[in-house]
Structures are given as structure tokens and as C-alpha cells.
Motif scaffolding. Sequence first.
Motif, PDB file in Angstrom:
ATOM      1  N   UNK A   4       0.886  -1.151   0.228  1.00  0.00           N
ATOM      2  CA  UNK A   4      -0.066  -0.069  -0.068  1.00  0.00           C
ATOM      3  C   UNK A   4       0.947   1.197  -0.088  1.00  0.00           C
ATOM      4  N   UNK A   5       2.063   1.181   0.657  1.00  0.00           N
ATOM      5  CA  UNK A   5       2.666   2.223   0.822  1.00  0.00           C
ATOM      6  C   UNK A   5       3.590   2.468  -0.360  1.00  0.00           C
ATOM      7  N   UNK A   6       4.043   1.528  -1.116  1.00  0.00           N
ATOM      8  CA  UNK A   6       4.483   1.413  -2.495  1.00  0.00           C
ATOM      9  C   UNK A   6       3.722   2.184  -3.463  1.00  0.00           C
ATOM     10  N   UNK A  49      14.491  13.297   0.149  1.00  0.00           N
ATOM     11  CA  UNK A  49      14.186  11.748   0.113  1.00  0.00           C
ATOM     12  C   UNK A  49      12.996  11.412   0.681  1.00  0.00           C
ATOM     13  N   UNK A  50      12.755  11.979   1.959  1.00  0.00           N
ATOM     14  CA  UNK A  50      11.318  11.904   2.501  1.00  0.00           C
ATOM     15  C   UNK A  50      10.155  12.540   1.712  1.00  0.00           C
ATOM     16  N   UNK A  51      10.403  13.486   0.950  1.00  0.00           N
ATOM     17  CA  UNK A  51       9.391  14.129   0.216  1.00  0.00           C
ATOM     18  C   UNK A  51       9.434  13.345  -1.096  1.00  0.00           C
ATOM     19  N   UNK A  52      10.177  12.496  -1.540  1.00  0.00           N
ATOM     20  CA  UNK A  52       9.954  11.803  -2.601  1.00  0.00           C
ATOM     21  C   UNK A  52       9.092  10.335  -2.401  1.00  0.00           C
ATOM     22  N   UNK A  53       9.406   9.839  -0.959  1.00  0.00           N
ATOM     23  CA  UNK A  53       8.846   8.670  -0.481  1.00  0.00           C
ATOM     24  C   UNK A  53       8.225   9.020   0.950  1.00  0.00           C
ATOM     25  N   UNK A  57       7.003   6.329   6.263  1.00  0.00           N
ATOM     26  CA  UNK A  57       8.077   7.063   6.904  1.00  0.00           C
ATOM     27  C   UNK A  57       7.206   8.084   7.911  1.00  0.00           C
ATOM     28  N   UNK A  58       8.008   8.635   8.610  1.00  0.00           N
ATOM     29  CA  UNK A  58       7.568   9.863   9.288  1.00  0.00           C
ATOM     30  C   UNK A  58       8.747  10.692   9.847  1.00  0.00           C
ATOM     31  N   UNK A  59       8.697  11.954  10.318  1.00  0.00           N
ATOM     32  CA  UNK A  59       9.512  12.852  10.690  1.00  0.00           C
ATOM     33  C   UNK A  59       9.334  12.915  12.274  1.00  0.00           C
ATOM     34  N   UNK A 127      15.645  21.440  11.157  1.00  0.00           N
ATOM     35  CA  UNK A 127      16.810  21.106  11.704  1.00  0.00           C
ATOM     36  C   UNK A 127      16.279  20.408  12.922  1.00  0.00           C
ATOM     37  N   UNK A 128      16.937  19.220  13.220  1.00  0.00           N
ATOM     38  CA  UNK A 128      16.746  18.356  14.365  1.00  0.00           C
ATOM     39  C   UNK A 128      15.701  17.421  14.039  1.00  0.00           C
ATOM     40  N   UNK A 129      15.092  17.158  13.006  1.00  0.00           N
ATOM     41  CA  UNK A 129      14.312  16.255  12.575  1.00  0.00           C
ATOM     42  C   UNK A 129      15.060  14.961  12.035  1.00  0.00           C
ATOM     43  N   UNK A 130      14.368  13.747  12.405  1.00  0.00           N
ATOM     44  CA  UNK A 130      15.086  12.462  11.814  1.00  0.00           C
ATOM     45  C   UNK A 130      13.823  11.726  11.054  1.00  0.00           C
ATOM     46  N   UNK A 131      14.155  11.167   9.814  1.00  0.00           N
ATOM     47  CA  UNK A 131      13.167  10.475   9.238  1.00  0.00           C
ATOM     48  C   UNK A 131      13.413   9.147   9.526  1.00  0.00           C
ATOM     49  N   UNK A 132      12.038   8.300  10.063  1.00  0.00           N
ATOM     50  CA  UNK A 132      12.041   7.057  10.521  1.00  0.00           C
ATOM     51  C   UNK A 132      11.088   6.236   9.921  1.00  0.00           C
ATOM     52  N   UNK A 133      11.105   4.853   9.940  1.00  0.00           N
ATOM     53  CA  UNK A 133      10.033   4.035   9.267  1.00  0.00           C
ATOM     54  C   UNK A 133       8.769   4.391  10.181  1.00  0.00           C
TER      55      UNK A 133
END
Length: 134
Positions: A4-6, A49-53, A57-59, A127-133
Motif C-alpha cells: 500500500x505504501x509503495x 528523500x522523505x518528500x520523494x517517498x 515514513x515519518x519525521x 533542523x533536528x528532525x529525523x526520518x524513521x519508518x
Amino acid sequence: MSPVSLLLNILWIALGGFWMAAGWLLAAVIMAITIVGLPWARASFNIAAYTLFPFGQMAVPREALTGREDVGTGPLGLLGNILWFIFAGWWLALGHLITAVMLAVTIIGIPFAWAHLKLAGIALWPIGKVIVPA
């Protein structure tokens, strides 16, 4: 990544995600060229990269993930976010906002509009954000 995410990510790219990721990459390249903007360039590349997919994922704030404060989450991170907002954040957020409004007109576009609104918030203060599954 789930099927579904794909599927949502493929539709996302076709419905404006590619152009917004290109905007993030442009901001990253401009920041990297200035040398002084290298810390912002790194954040921009990650969020491009987060904006592309974005689906699957979440910040999250890095401090919440690691449990401790670092340079990006402390006073220097605050200063970096203020400078980012002035020089690049507002126009990236505006691009996400305009795209969200255009997508929200259709029922199918509503989930994509919601994703653009989340990205607009990140665009203002990255700044200070991390992208995680998710």
C-alpha cells in the motif's frame, strides 16, 4: 515498505511529489554551494528523500528518538531553524501548501494533500528532525 505504501508513493510522485522533492534538492544544492549552509544542506537532502517517498515514513524530533539533546536540537538548532525559515523554509512550505490546496479539491487527492501539509510543517523547521519508518 508495504504494498500500500509503495502504491501511494508511486501515485505521490505522479501527483506532485517529484517537483517538491526537486525543490528540496535545489535548496540543498544552493546551501551546499555556500559552504556556510552545509548543515542545512544535509537536512535538505534527508527531507528531499522523505518528500520523494513520504508514505511508510515519518519525521520525528531527534531528541525524542535519542532521548538526549545535541547540537541540532539545542540553541544552535533553534538559530539554524530561524535562519532556514528566513532563507528557504517559507517558500518550500508555500509550495507544499499550494500543492495541498490543489490536491484537496478531489477526493482521491485528500491523502496526498494531507501529506503535503505535514511536509509544509517540516519545511518551516527541519533542523533536528529525523526520518524513521512509520
